[in-house]
Design an enzyme around this catalytic site. Structure first.
Site, PDB file in Angstrom:
ATOM      1  N   LYS A 281       0.928  -1.023   0.010  1.00 51.31           N
ATOM      2  CA  LYS A 281       0.026   0.095   0.146  1.00 51.31           C
ATOM      3  C   LYS A 281       0.895   1.173   0.006  1.00 51.31           C
ATOM      4  O   LYS A 281       1.966   1.297   0.860  1.00 51.31           O
ATOM      5  CB  LYS A 281      -0.922   0.010   1.166  1.00 51.31           C
ATOM      6  CG  LYS A 281      -2.020   0.728   0.998  1.00 51.31           C
ATOM      7  CD  LYS A 281      -3.315   0.134   2.020  1.00 51.31           C
ATOM      8  CE  LYS A 281      -4.393   1.148   1.786  1.00 51.31           C
ATOM      9  NZ  LYS A 281      -6.027   0.839   2.544  1.00 51.31           N
ATOM     10  N   GLU A 365     -20.607  -4.728   8.806  1.00 51.64           N
ATOM     11  CA  GLU A 365     -21.193  -3.903   9.655  1.00 51.64           C
ATOM     12  C   GLU A 365     -22.469  -4.937  10.222  1.00 51.64           C
ATOM     13  O   GLU A 365     -23.090  -4.442  11.338  1.00 51.64           O
ATOM     14  CB  GLU A 365     -21.847  -2.777   8.650  1.00 51.64           C
ATOM     15  CG  GLU A 365     -21.016  -1.649   8.459  1.00 51.64           C
ATOM     16  CD  GLU A 365     -19.890  -2.036   7.288  1.00 51.64           C
ATOM     17  OE1 GLU A 365     -19.990  -3.093   6.752  1.00 51.64           O
ATOM     18  OE2 GLU A 365     -19.017  -1.139   7.115  1.00 51.64           O
ATOM     19  N   ARG A 393     -26.816  -1.074   5.559  1.00 50.75           N
ATOM     20  CA  ARG A 393     -26.741  -2.737   5.572  1.00 50.75           C
ATOM     21  C   ARG A 393     -27.250  -3.341   6.528  1.00 50.75           C
ATOM     22  O   ARG A 393     -27.303  -4.635   6.691  1.00 50.75           O
ATOM     23  CB  ARG A 393     -25.228  -3.122   5.552  1.00 50.75           C
ATOM     24  CG  ARG A 393     -24.330  -2.726   4.357  1.00 50.75           C
ATOM     25  CD  ARG A 393     -23.015  -3.213   4.059  1.00 50.75           C
ATOM     26  NE  ARG A 393     -22.848  -3.302   2.648  1.00 50.75           N
ATOM     27  CZ  ARG A 393     -21.852  -3.825   2.123  1.00 50.75           C
ATOM     28  NH1 ARG A 393     -20.946  -4.706   2.880  1.00 50.75           N
ATOM     29  NH2 ARG A 393     -21.615  -3.901   1.043  1.00 50.75           N
TER      30      ARG A 393
HETATM   31  C1  LIG Z   1     -19.587  -1.598   3.590  1.00 47.23           C
HETATM   32  C2  LIG Z   1     -18.262  -0.423   3.667  1.00 47.23           C
HETATM   33  N1  LIG Z   1     -17.794  -0.290   5.066  1.00 47.23           N
HETATM   34  C3  LIG Z   1     -16.512   0.403   4.975  1.00 47.23           C
HETATM   35  C4  LIG Z   1     -16.185   0.959   3.949  1.00 47.23           C
HETATM   36  C5  LIG Z   1     -15.052   1.936   4.015  1.00 47.23           C
HETATM   37  N2  LIG Z   1     -13.718   1.556   3.374  1.00 47.23           N
HETATM   38  C6  LIG Z   1     -13.260   1.821   2.367  1.00 47.23           C
HETATM   39  S1  LIG Z   1     -12.035   0.918   1.549  1.00 47.23           S
HETATM   40  C7  LIG Z   1     -11.923   0.260   3.186  1.00 47.23           C
HETATM   41  C8  LIG Z   1     -10.634  -0.764   3.283  1.00 47.23           C
HETATM   42  C9  LIG Z   1     -10.613  -1.500   2.541  1.00 47.23           C
HETATM   43  O1  LIG Z   1      -9.634  -2.557   2.355  1.00 47.23           O
HETATM   44  P1  LIG Z   1      -9.070  -3.368   1.283  1.00 47.23           P
HETATM   45  O2  LIG Z   1     -10.314  -4.157   0.580  1.00 47.23           O
HETATM   46  O3  LIG Z   1      -7.913  -4.172   1.581  1.00 47.23           O
HETATM   47  O4  LIG Z   1      -8.355  -2.362   0.055  1.00 47.23           O
HETATM   48  P2  LIG Z   1      -7.102  -1.458   0.265  1.00 47.23           P
HETATM   49  O5  LIG Z   1      -7.474   0.010   0.331  1.00 47.23           O
HETATM   50  O6  LIG Z   1      -6.236  -1.930   1.267  1.00 47.23           O
HETATM   51  O7  LIG Z   1      -6.690  -1.818  -1.196  1.00 47.23           O
HETATM   52  C10 LIG Z   1     -12.893   0.556   3.911  1.00 47.23           C
HETATM   53  C11 LIG Z   1     -12.954   0.013   5.211  1.00 47.23           C
HETATM   54  C12 LIG Z   1     -16.759   0.816   2.453  1.00 47.23           C
HETATM   55  N3  LIG Z   1     -16.234   1.185   1.341  1.00 47.23           N
HETATM   56  N4  LIG Z   1     -17.822  -0.123   2.676  1.00 47.23           N
END
Ligand SMILES: Cc1ncc(C[n+]2csc(CCOP(=O)(O)OP(=O)(O)O)c2C)c(N)n1
Length: 628
Positions: A281, A365, A393
């Protein structure tokens, strides 16, 4: 001319040399960094996935082969490679391009997103439809390890054990959600990553097994048994394989050649294939590599200096964090739950001061709310902090696991109302409408930090199923000294007409952040109209008797609601007025959000689109008054 400028479509990637591809990856990173530092956006995730996206576009044939990005926040390289370079500088801006995948924006975005955990289900649907139509195209789902903490991912994986389905899942494992990833799965992935040699050995053994000839009838059975035995001893299956998928990896996500080779191999599998890619990242920008959480999503910043760390207390999220720490100090039943948003919801300090009563459950959630209901059933006072948009959700969990069971549970809803930048999938404009249908629920929408503190105090004093909702950012600044507080609401009268003829002609009712806009509209109107402004703090259930007697019999009741009209507080107030004998205004008008499908923009643009800017409100009221 840069290499990137020559890439008008993914076909232009074919034929580039290794050196050119390496330079192109650098150019992509520069373009992403330059744009995000100006417009804000998701930097770290996008920097990490440049080579993986390049490899996908070189091995597959998009848009015929469809790519589904989970969440969609990491699709910037995809956008730059699929004809959106010219408009990339408008990222996340009004009339610009979205920061997520968006079907309306391009046919190269096979599925839109913004919320996590939907990719494999959607990709499976696309692949099944292709199979029904006899099409041979591939569907590729790209999912982060953070999103793999989501229940829907497993529901979808459970359905992926179909033969000849041209579905490939790329697990983009950067060991991070927004902050460090949590839970058993994260430990499991790290185990897989650490057994790289084991997987190399497995790969070699599998190739060897394929080469063992099965000569003669008598030998066939023996060879089969031998293969099975070796497989059992050396080639233990992992979780994904047990589910009926093929597994390839882990592969270094910075190594374009290896990525292409593994993806090509995935194409040859008859089972749905999961390719495990290990990425970094923030790759290529030292600030983001060192602080990936800070650069997950940010506003604009100085590219050279990076984001300046400032301990900002001036936001509803920060205030919520302070309220929680103080409350937990005084009451050891209080617990805080977040679904992978510790920093965003302001719970960092709580997580350090009360680690035993702090739960980051991952991007889950639904689980967060039912888990909180369990805590509640055994005597704890759970506070679930979730953004308004993601609470969509948990409607069933709130009904089934909290309301029906009569369990007290406090939901702290952040990012309510219009949310700048992220766009259509992130607006917090539905919650009042649908949450007010839950039996026994109370909804508070404080406009100030003091009102927020008071709302939490009320809920802690007499535990109940309650929503406390507040916007992104800081409390609005304006002179509130003239407001009279009446418990669940407050009001102020304005009259510069000089006529001083008693009751107000216009009563304006509103709540939350948008109150300031209404207050400013009143300043434009008060020379010609006697106006009463009522600001609701508890928006549901309404204390109708008290509010309706304050409304009285004006010419106009004008409700302004920063939420969708259907089922909103405005409609509830109008229904209460219709059934009341004493409150008889000539006209009721509700200005609420009519078109919830608006795209991204800054707050001024969004307010303008909804007719919420003070001059727009004043003009509408003047117009209605003229027509009377
Ligand atoms: C249902 C939901 N909860 C929370 C989020 C907020 N959110 C956006 S990206 C993320 C982290 C995602 O992590 P990952 O899938 O590993 O992707 P990375 O950013 O590390 O590439 C979160 C918690 C979201 N988009 N959707």
């Amino acid at each position: 001319m840069t290499l990137l400028e020559n890439i008008l479509s993914p076909q232009d990637l074919i034929g580039l040399s290794d050196a050119e591809l390496k330079n192109l990856a650098g150019e992509l990173r520069n373009r992403i960094l330059e744009t995000v530092s100006k417009n804000g956006g998701h930097l770290a995730s996008n920097l990490g996935i440049v080579e993986t996206t390049l490899a996908i576009h070189r091995v597959f044939n998009n848009p015929e082969d469809q790519i589904v990005f989970d969440v969609g926040h990491q699709c910037y390289t995809h956008k730059l490679l699929t004809g959106r370079q010219q408009v990339f500088s408008s990222l996340r801006q009004w009339n610009g391009i979205s920061g997520f995948t968006n079907r309306k924006e391009s046919d190269k975005d096979a599925f839109g997103a913004g919320h996590s955990g939907t990719s494999i289900s959607a990709a499976l649907g696309l692949a099944m439809a292709n199979q029904l139509d006899g099409k041979e195209n591939y569907v590729i789902a790209v999912v982060g390890d953070g999103s793999f903490t989501n229940g829907m991912i497993y529901e979808a994986l459970n359905n992926c054990n179909k033969k000849n389905l041209r579905l490939i899942i790329i697990l983009n494992d950067n060991e991070m959600s927004i902050s460090e990833n949590v839970g058993g799965l994260s430990n499991y992935l790290s185990k897989i990553r650490n057994s790289q040699n084991y997987f190399n050995l497995k790969h070699q053994t599998q190739s060897l097994l394929h080469k063992i000839p099965t000569i003669g009838d008598g030998l066939i059975e023996g060879t089969r048994k031998l293969k099975k035995h070796i497989k059992k001893r050396v080639v233990a299956e992992n979780f994904f394989e047990h589910l009926g998928l093929d597994y390839l990896g882990p592969v270094d996500g910075c190594d374009l050649k290896k990525l292409e080779s593994v993806l090509s191999e995935a194409k040859s599998k008859t089972n749905c294939c999961l390719v495990h890619v290990h990425t970094v990242k923030g790759k290529g920008y030292v600030h983001a590599e060192e602080h990936p959480e800070m650069y997950h999503s940010s506003g604009p910043f100085d590219q050279v200096k990076g984001i300046e760390k400032k301990a900002s207390e001036d936001s509803f999220s920060a205030q919520f964090g302070k309220i929680m720490v103080a409350a937990a100090n005084a009451d050891d039943s209080i617990c805080a739950i977040t679904a992978a948003m510790t920093g965003g919801t302001g719970l960092d300090h709580f997580s350090l001061t009360h680690p035993r009563r702090f739960y980051d459950v991952g991007i889950a959630e639904e689980h967060a709310v039912t888990f909180a209901a369990g805590l509640s059933a055994n005597g704890k006072t759970p506070v679930c902090a979730i953004y308004s948009t993601f609470v969509q959700r948990v409607y069933d969990q709130l009904i089934h696991d909290a309301a029906i069971q009569k369990l007290p549970l406090i939901m702290a809803l952040d990012r309510c109302g219009l949310v700048p930048g992220d766009g259509i999938t992130h607006q917090g404009i539905y919650d009042c409408s649908y949450l007010s249908t839950i039996p026994g629920i109370e909804i508070y929408s404080p406009e100030t930090y003091d009102e927020m503190k008071q709302s939490f105090a009320t809920c802690f004093e007499a535990p109940k199923l309650a929503i406390i909702r507040y916007p992104k950012g800081a409390q609005q600044q304006y002179d509130r000294s003239g407001f009279n507080l009446c418990g669940e609401f407050c009001y102020q009268d304005f009259d510069d007409t000089g006529r001083n003829q008693g009751d107000p002609e216009i009563v304006m009712v509103t709540y939350g952040r948008i109150t300031k806009n209404v207050y400013e509209a009143v300043q434009l109107l008060k020379a010609n109209h006697r106006i009463r402004l009522i600001k609701l703090i508890q928006v549901y259930p309404l204390n109708s008797e008290k509010i309706l007697s304050l409304i009285g019999q004006p010419r106009l009741v004008y409700v302004l609601e920063e939420g969708i009209r259907s089922g909103g507080i405005g409609e509830k107030l109008a229904a209460a007025i219709a059934q009341h004998d004493g409150c008889k205004p000539d006209t009721i008008r509700i200005r609420a959000i009519e078109d919830p499908l608006m795209e991204q923009g800054d707050l001024a643009a969004l307010d303008g689109y909804c007719g919420f800017l003070p001059p727009q409100i004043a003009a509408e009221i003047a117009e209605i008054s003229k027509a009377k």
